[in-house]
Design an enzyme around this catalytic site. Structure first.
Site, PDB file in Angstrom:
ATOM      1  N   HIS A  82       0.736  -1.146  -0.040  1.00 55.11           N
ATOM      2  CA  HIS A  82      -0.046  -0.034   0.110  1.00 55.11           C
ATOM      3  C   HIS A  82       0.879   1.283   0.196  1.00 55.11           C
ATOM      4  O   HIS A  82       2.024   1.227   0.659  1.00 55.11           O
ATOM      5  CB  HIS A  82      -0.941   0.051   1.135  1.00 55.11           C
ATOM      6  CG  HIS A  82      -2.111   0.959   1.008  1.00 55.11           C
ATOM      7  ND1 HIS A  82      -1.923   2.273   1.274  1.00 55.11           N
ATOM      8  CD2 HIS A  82      -3.366   0.739   0.983  1.00 55.11           C
ATOM      9  CE1 HIS A  82      -3.212   2.759   0.878  1.00 55.11           C
ATOM     10  NE2 HIS A  82      -4.098   1.808   0.742  1.00 55.11           N
ATOM     11  N   GLY A 163       5.322  22.318  10.267  1.00 53.08           N
ATOM     12  CA  GLY A 163       6.589  21.699  10.307  1.00 53.08           C
ATOM     13  C   GLY A 163       7.489  22.325   9.197  1.00 53.08           C
ATOM     14  O   GLY A 163       7.317  22.933   8.264  1.00 53.08           O
ATOM     15  N   HIS A 168      10.265  13.714   9.448  1.00 56.47           N
ATOM     16  CA  HIS A 168      10.649  13.151  10.466  1.00 56.47           C
ATOM     17  C   HIS A 168      11.792  11.758  10.177  1.00 56.47           C
ATOM     18  O   HIS A 168      11.350  10.874   9.389  1.00 56.47           O
ATOM     19  CB  HIS A 168       9.988  12.625  11.524  1.00 56.47           C
ATOM     20  CG  HIS A 168      10.264  12.110  12.880  1.00 56.47           C
ATOM     21  ND1 HIS A 168      10.474  10.911  13.198  1.00 56.47           N
ATOM     22  CD2 HIS A 168      10.374  12.821  13.949  1.00 56.47           C
ATOM     23  CE1 HIS A 168      10.990  10.795  14.664  1.00 56.47           C
ATOM     24  NE2 HIS A 168      10.867  11.888  15.021  1.00 56.47           N
ATOM     25  N   THR A 170      12.341   8.975  11.368  1.00 57.82           N
ATOM     26  CA  THR A 170      11.569   7.701  11.582  1.00 57.82           C
ATOM     27  C   THR A 170      10.184   7.315  11.166  1.00 57.82           C
ATOM     28  O   THR A 170       9.791   6.545  10.707  1.00 57.82           O
ATOM     29  CB  THR A 170      12.165   6.857  12.801  1.00 57.82           C
ATOM     30  OG1 THR A 170      11.509   7.554  13.772  1.00 57.82           O
ATOM     31  CG2 THR A 170      13.638   6.755  12.983  1.00 57.82           C
ATOM     32  N   ALA A 171       9.391   8.520  11.451  1.00 61.39           N
ATOM     33  CA  ALA A 171       8.130   8.586  11.338  1.00 61.39           C
ATOM     34  C   ALA A 171       7.686   9.040  10.265  1.00 61.39           C
ATOM     35  O   ALA A 171       6.447   9.161   9.855  1.00 61.39           O
ATOM     36  CB  ALA A 171       7.427   9.369  12.777  1.00 61.39           C
TER      37      ALA A 171
END
Length: 296
Positions: A82, A163, A168, A170-171
């Site tokens: 996905h 932002g 980020h 890792t996120a």
């Protein structure tokens, strides 16, 4: 009556049950929020969660889930069928009772600001919460996915709404929005040829000249060695499930392929399934108030 909002966050984890359980625990830890459904798909490597609550508890639960996903999911290690761009990929708010779409938009924007300020995860606003028309479509925002967005996010037209112009580490990045009820609907084909699924998806997809309220992709489900047309029905009142199913079935037959099954991921409005029954049973003068459960 209390205001009730539905929230359907999608997380980029569908294989590690211990991670999924911790995310669900973060949601249910908020008083006044009810977890009503979740489904995980290993091939997609994705979980779709549905919960209900009053606006502020729902926003708090969404934040806690995003925070937990940030802690447990590393997008550099994520692989799945996905499309995705973040540990928490999307967070839509949906008006259910005594709440307007405008209030859901405000909720999405409040959460977006909080996610950036407290978690340092950049945020796109999408659908009804988008700050510009060209940002309403999730697939436009997610173009290039996590890997491509590492550089593309710095382009002026791709910069986050909240932002800095970087993901980020890792996120990744999260899309937060407000929308009407959506039905996640997949149709499985009797072939492993994903190119056929892609061609069929193009026939029904709004961006390719199909139904404006339909988003669709052709993918392969590896563990079943099967091609699938994966669909988001963004407005079932504009185009019904049975109409999409029939077109996919007819297009598949052109390639000598059968539809072997279909599935609904997560919850669906009862009215959408009644439409299907009404069509195939050729009911005459049938009304929703004839459904027994509506009298309960």
């Amino acid at each position: 009556m209390a205001k009730i909002v539905q929230c359907v966050p999608n997380f980029s984890e569908g294989r590690r049950q211990e991670v999924i359980d911790q995310i669900l625990g973060a949601i249910t830890s908020v008083e006044g929020v009810k977890l009503v459904d979740y489904s995980s798909d290993a091939s997609h490597n994705r979980s779709v969660v549905t919960f209900l609550g009053e606006p502020q508890p729902a926003k708090q639960a969404a934040f806690k889930a995003i925070e937990k996903a940030k802690e447990l999911i590393n997008m550099d290690e994520h692989k799945g069928e996905h499309p995705r761009m973040g540990a928490t990929d999307v967070v839509p708010f949906i008006p259910i009772r005594e709440i307007t779409m405008e209030e859901c938009v405000e909720l999405a924007r409040e959460l977006g600001q909080e996610v950036w300020e407290k978690l340092q995860i950049p945020v796109y606003l999408y659908e009804k919460a988008a700050c510009a028309p060209e940002r309403q479509n999730l697939s436009t925002l997610r173009k290039g996915q996590y890997e491509g967005l590492k550089t593309a996010v710095a382009e002026p037209e791709r910069m986050p709404d909240f932002g800095e112009a970087k993901l980020h580490p890792t996120a990744g990045i999260t899309a937060i929005g407000a929308r009407p009820p959506l039905i996640a609907y997949n149709i499985n084909l009797g072939t492993n040829n994903v190119e056929i699924a892609k061609k069929i998806a193009n026939v029904i997809r709004g961006s390719k000249g199909g139904f404006p309220a339909v988003k669709a992709l052709g993918i392969k489900i590896e563990e079943r060695d099967m091609a699938q047309v994966t669909i988001n029905m963004c407005n079932f009142k504009e185009v019904s499930l049975f109409r999409v199913f029939e077109i996919v079935k007819n297009e598949a037959e052109r390639y000598g392929v059968n539809v072997i099954g279909s599935e609904i991921v997560g919850l669906t409005p009862m009215e959408a399934l009644i439409d299907v029954a009404d069509h195939y049973l050729r009911l005459e003068n049938f009304k929703m108030d004839q459904i027994l459960e509506t009298k309960l």
